[in-house]
Design a protein around this motif. Structure first.
Motif, PDB file in Angstrom:
ATOM      1  N   GLY A  23       0.819  -1.202   0.000  1.00 63.10           N
ATOM      2  CA  GLY A  23       0.000   0.000   0.000  1.00 63.10           C
ATOM      3  C   GLY A  23       0.851   1.249   0.000  1.00 63.10           C
ATOM      4  N   ASP A  24       0.198   2.377  -0.108  1.00 64.56           N
ATOM      5  CA  ASP A  24       0.853   3.679  -0.169  1.00 64.56           C
ATOM      6  C   ASP A  24       1.336   4.067   1.219  1.00 64.56           C
ATOM      7  OD1 ASP A  24       1.634   6.291  -0.561  1.00 64.56           O
ATOM      8  OD2 ASP A  24      -0.241   6.942  -1.501  1.00 64.56           O
ATOM      9  N   ALA A  25       2.637   4.247   1.363  1.00 67.54           N
ATOM     10  CA  ALA A  25       3.195   4.618   2.659  1.00 67.54           C
ATOM     11  C   ALA A  25       2.677   5.968   3.145  1.00 67.54           C
ATOM     12  CB  ALA A  25       4.720   4.655   2.585  1.00 67.54           C
ATOM     13  N   ALA A  26       2.271   6.829   2.224  1.00 73.44           N
ATOM     14  CA  ALA A  26       1.759   8.142   2.612  1.00 73.44           C
ATOM     15  C   ALA A  26       0.373   8.047   3.228  1.00 73.44           C
ATOM     16  CB  ALA A  26       1.726   9.074   1.406  1.00 73.44           C
ATOM     17  N   ALA A  27      -0.342   6.980   2.936  1.00 68.61           N
ATOM     18  CA  ALA A  27      -1.677   6.747   3.488  1.00 68.61           C
ATOM     19  C   ALA A  27      -1.788   5.261   3.802  1.00 68.61           C
ATOM     20  CB  ALA A  27      -2.752   7.182   2.503  1.00 68.61           C
ATOM     21  N   PRO A  28      -1.145   4.805   4.857  1.00 70.33           N
ATOM     22  CA  PRO A  28      -1.044   3.365   5.130  1.00 70.33           C
ATOM     23  C   PRO A  28      -2.408   2.684   5.226  1.00 70.33           C
ATOM     24  CG  PRO A  28       0.450   4.607   6.540  1.00 70.33           C
ATOM     25  CD  PRO A  28      -0.430   5.613   5.858  1.00 70.33           C
ATOM     26  N   PRO A  29      -2.549   1.489   4.627  1.00 65.37           N
ATOM     27  CA  PRO A  29      -3.834   0.800   4.584  1.00 65.37           C
ATOM     28  C   PRO A  29      -4.103   0.016   5.866  1.00 65.37           C
ATOM     29  CG  PRO A  29      -2.223  -0.476   3.376  1.00 65.37           C
ATOM     30  CD  PRO A  29      -1.517   0.784   3.839  1.00 65.37           C
ATOM     31  N   THR A  30      -4.115   0.729   6.986  1.00 64.61           N
ATOM     32  CA  THR A  30      -4.299   0.086   8.286  1.00 64.61           C
ATOM     33  C   THR A  30      -5.609   0.508   8.949  1.00 64.61           C
ATOM     34  OG1 THR A  30      -2.894   1.831   9.228  1.00 64.61           O
ATOM     35  CG2 THR A  30      -1.838  -0.284   8.727  1.00 64.61           C
ATOM     36  N   GLN A  36      -8.466   2.151  10.919  1.00 64.27           N
ATOM     37  CA  GLN A  36      -8.502   3.054  12.067  1.00 64.27           C
ATOM     38  C   GLN A  36      -7.483   2.679  13.142  1.00 64.27           C
ATOM     39  OE1 GLN A  36     -10.533   5.827  12.022  1.00 64.27           O
ATOM     40  NE2 GLN A  36     -10.765   5.088   9.908  1.00 64.27           N
ATOM     41  N   GLU A  37      -6.596   1.751  12.845  1.00 62.94           N
ATOM     42  CA  GLU A  37      -5.584   1.360  13.829  1.00 62.94           C
ATOM     43  C   GLU A  37      -4.673   2.540  14.171  1.00 62.94           C
ATOM     44  OE1 GLU A  37      -3.499  -2.541  13.511  1.00 62.94           O
ATOM     45  OE2 GLU A  37      -4.503  -2.584  11.559  1.00 62.94           O
ATOM     46  N   THR A  38      -4.249   2.547  15.420  1.00 63.78           N
ATOM     47  CA  THR A  38      -3.232   3.517  15.831  1.00 63.78           C
ATOM     48  C   THR A  38      -2.047   2.751  16.413  1.00 63.78           C
ATOM     49  OG1 THR A  38      -4.337   3.786  17.975  1.00 63.78           O
ATOM     50  CG2 THR A  38      -4.850   5.400  16.239  1.00 63.78           C
ATOM     51  N   PHE A  39      -0.927   3.444  16.499  1.00 59.24           N
ATOM     52  CA  PHE A  39       0.336   2.802  16.847  1.00 59.24           C
ATOM     53  C   PHE A  39       1.084   3.632  17.878  1.00 59.24           C
ATOM     54  CE2 PHE A  39      -0.986   1.464  12.704  1.00 59.24           C
ATOM     55  CZ  PHE A  39      -0.668   0.118  12.648  1.00 59.24           C
ATOM     56  N   ASP A  40       2.027   2.979  18.543  1.00 61.91           N
ATOM     57  CA  ASP A  40       2.875   3.680  19.504  1.00 61.91           C
ATOM     58  C   ASP A  40       4.029   4.401  18.818  1.00 61.91           C
ATOM     59  OD1 ASP A  40       1.532   2.618  21.893  1.00 61.91           O
ATOM     60  OD2 ASP A  40       2.369   0.702  21.251  1.00 61.91           O
ATOM     61  N   VAL A  41       4.438   3.884  17.656  1.00 60.50           N
ATOM     62  CA  VAL A  41       5.575   4.440  16.918  1.00 60.50           C
ATOM     63  C   VAL A  41       5.263   4.410  15.437  1.00 60.50           C
ATOM     64  CG1 VAL A  41       8.037   4.209  16.365  1.00 60.50           C
ATOM     65  CG2 VAL A  41       7.215   3.560  18.642  1.00 60.50           C
ATOM     66  N   LEU A  42       5.594   5.483  14.738  1.00 65.46           N
ATOM     67  CA  LEU A  42       5.633   5.465  13.280  1.00 65.46           C
ATOM     68  C   LEU A  42       7.070   5.720  12.861  1.00 65.46           C
ATOM     69  CD1 LEU A  42       3.183   6.536  10.618  1.00 65.46           C
ATOM     70  CD2 LEU A  42       5.562   7.278  10.397  1.00 65.46           C
ATOM     71  N   LEU A  43       7.605   4.771  12.110  1.00 65.00           N
ATOM     72  CA  LEU A  43       8.991   4.798  11.651  1.00 65.00           C
ATOM     73  C   LEU A  43       9.033   4.959  10.140  1.00 65.00           C
ATOM     74  CD1 LEU A  43      12.090   4.095  11.771  1.00 65.00           C
ATOM     75  CD2 LEU A  43      11.394   1.683  11.760  1.00 65.00           C
ATOM     76  N   SER A  44       9.880   5.856   9.684  1.00 69.88           N
ATOM     77  CA  SER A  44      10.082   6.034   8.243  1.00 69.88           C
ATOM     78  C   SER A  44      11.553   6.328   8.004  1.00 69.88           C
ATOM     79  CB  SER A  44       9.229   7.199   7.720  1.00 69.88           C
ATOM     80  OG  SER A  44       9.557   7.515   6.382  1.00 69.88           O
ATOM     81  N   ARG A  45      12.123   5.653   7.008  1.00 71.63           N
ATOM     82  CA  ARG A  45      13.540   5.882   6.694  1.00 71.63           C
ATOM     83  C   ARG A  45      13.702   6.186   5.203  1.00 71.63           C
ATOM     84  NH1 ARG A  45      18.598   1.621   7.151  1.00 71.63           N
ATOM     85  NH2 ARG A  45      17.237   0.402   5.792  1.00 71.63           N
ATOM     86  N   HIS A  46      14.295   7.321   4.904  1.00 74.75           N
ATOM     87  CA  HIS A  46      14.672   7.704   3.546  1.00 74.75           C
ATOM     88  C   HIS A  46      13.486   7.604   2.583  1.00 74.75           C
ATOM     89  CE1 HIS A  46      19.093   6.448   4.586  1.00 74.75           C
ATOM     90  NE2 HIS A  46      18.612   7.400   5.345  1.00 74.75           N
ATOM     91  N   LEU A  47      12.357   8.137   2.994  1.00 72.94           N
ATOM     92  CA  LEU A  47      11.129   8.009   2.214  1.00 72.94           C
ATOM     93  C   LEU A  47      10.600   9.331   1.696  1.00 72.94           C
ATOM     94  CD1 LEU A  47       8.713   6.195   1.273  1.00 72.94           C
ATOM     95  CD2 LEU A  47       7.648   6.735   3.474  1.00 72.94           C
ATOM     96  N   TRP A 101       0.517  10.550   9.025  1.00 74.92           N
ATOM     97  CA  TRP A 101       1.326   9.723   9.920  1.00 74.92           C
ATOM     98  C   TRP A 101       1.073  10.093  11.382  1.00 74.92           C
ATOM     99  CZ3 TRP A 101       6.602  10.238   6.910  1.00 74.92           C
ATOM    100  CH2 TRP A 101       6.490   9.536   5.701  1.00 74.92           C
ATOM    101  N   VAL A 102       1.039  11.374  11.674  1.00 78.83           N
ATOM    102  CA  VAL A 102       0.814  11.792  13.057  1.00 78.83           C
ATOM    103  C   VAL A 102      -0.568  11.326  13.534  1.00 78.83           C
ATOM    104  CG1 VAL A 102       0.478  13.811  14.535  1.00 78.83           C
ATOM    105  CG2 VAL A 102       2.447  13.702  13.006  1.00 78.83           C
ATOM    106  N   SER A 103      -1.550  11.320  12.621  1.00 80.73           N
ATOM    107  CA  SER A 103      -2.900  10.889  12.996  1.00 80.73           C
ATOM    108  C   SER A 103      -2.959   9.404  13.324  1.00 80.73           C
ATOM    109  CB  SER A 103      -3.891  11.200  11.867  1.00 80.73           C
ATOM    110  OG  SER A 103      -3.734  10.305  10.772  1.00 80.73           O
ATOM    111  N   ARG A 104      -1.951   8.620  12.912  1.00 81.68           N
ATOM    112  CA  ARG A 104      -1.914   7.185  13.221  1.00 81.68           C
ATOM    113  C   ARG A 104      -1.287   6.895  14.575  1.00 81.68           C
ATOM    114  NH1 ARG A 104      -3.225   4.425   8.389  1.00 81.68           N
ATOM    115  NH2 ARG A 104      -3.968   6.041   6.958  1.00 81.68           N
ATOM    116  N   LEU A 105      -0.798   7.919  15.255  1.00 85.52           N
ATOM    117  CA  LEU A 105      -0.106   7.713  16.524  1.00 85.52           C
ATOM    118  C   LEU A 105      -1.037   7.940  17.706  1.00 85.52           C
ATOM    119  CD1 LEU A 105       3.287   9.451  15.736  1.00 85.52           C
ATOM    120  CD2 LEU A 105       2.938   7.019  16.195  1.00 85.52           C
TER     121      LEU A 105
END
Length: 218
Positions: A101-108, A110-121, A135-139
């Motif tokens: 899926g598109d990393a800019a709009a992850p296909p997850t 309404q899930e939220t996460f403790d960490v969002l990690l991105s490298r060289h993207l 991304w911030v809205s997923r945290l």
């Protein structure tokens, strides 16, 4: 005419075969692997956490994250990258979920996460500001945004040109630390920049461009 998303997917699918040949991609050298493991341990929570790795590539960082006891979900636009990531964690005997899926709009959903990690993207994104918002809205509250980025002398894989029109991407040669901090700061709190360019172990040798980790909480 090829749709831009299709061209980007094809580019990274083609790159998947040799992607891990780069020292900081495959993390095959013990010194490089240890350096990235140390960086992850310093930037991620000390307790097991839900980590969303956007633009996960072949899963090298996801493997380190899962190996440290975190629950990792990886997202990448390129099916071959996702396939390689799944195979890597399976071979290591580690759990992990990987989605195409598109990393800019992850296909997850309404899930939220403790960490969002991105490298060289971010240099690949047509609308990086919108991606940062997403991304911030997923945290979860108190969650960690970890962006490992740089301001590149060149963009793309080795000497191969990136997709047609890449020069129009807002951050197509990467972004300086102060500029990324300005873009992220209104969305977060406790933002810190850690310069990484001088740590040759991370890159498998000296680098001449700016590289850093941005760590913030929401």
């Amino acid at each position: 005419m090829t749709h831009p998303t299709a061209a980007i997917t094809a580019y990274w699918d083609a790159a998947a075969r040799d992607f891990d040949e780069e020292p900081d991609h495959g993390l095959r050298a013990p010194e490089t692997r240890a350096a990235w493991s140390d960086l992850m341990s310093r930037c991620l929570p000390s307790t097991p956490s839900d980590v969303l790795d956007v633009g996960c590539g072949t899963g090298s960082l996801a493997e380190l994250v899962a190996g440290a006891g975190h629950r990792v979900t990886g997202v990448d636009l390129a099916p071959r990258m996702v396939g390689a990531a799944r195979a890597k964690l399976t071979a290591a005997g580690l759990p992990g979920r990987f989605l195409v899926g598109d990393a800019a709009a992850p296909p997850t959903g309404q899930e939220t996460f403790d960490v969002l990690l991105s490298r060289h993207l971010v240099w690949t994104l047509p609308d990086p500001a919108a991606a940062l918002d997403a991304w911030v809205s997923r945290l979860r509250p108190g969650g960690v945004l970890l962006l490992i980025e740089g301001h590149w002398r060149e963009a793309g894989q080795g000497d191969e040109p990136y997709v047609a029109g890449a020069e129009s991407l807002p951050w197509h040669r990467g972004i300086r630390a102060d500029e990324l901090a300005d873009a992220v700061r209104p969305l977060v709190r406790d933002l810190r920049i850690h310069p990484l360019g001088a740590d040759t172990a991370l890159w498998g040798g000296p680098v001449s461009d700016e590289r850093y980790a941005l760590v913030a909480r929401v």
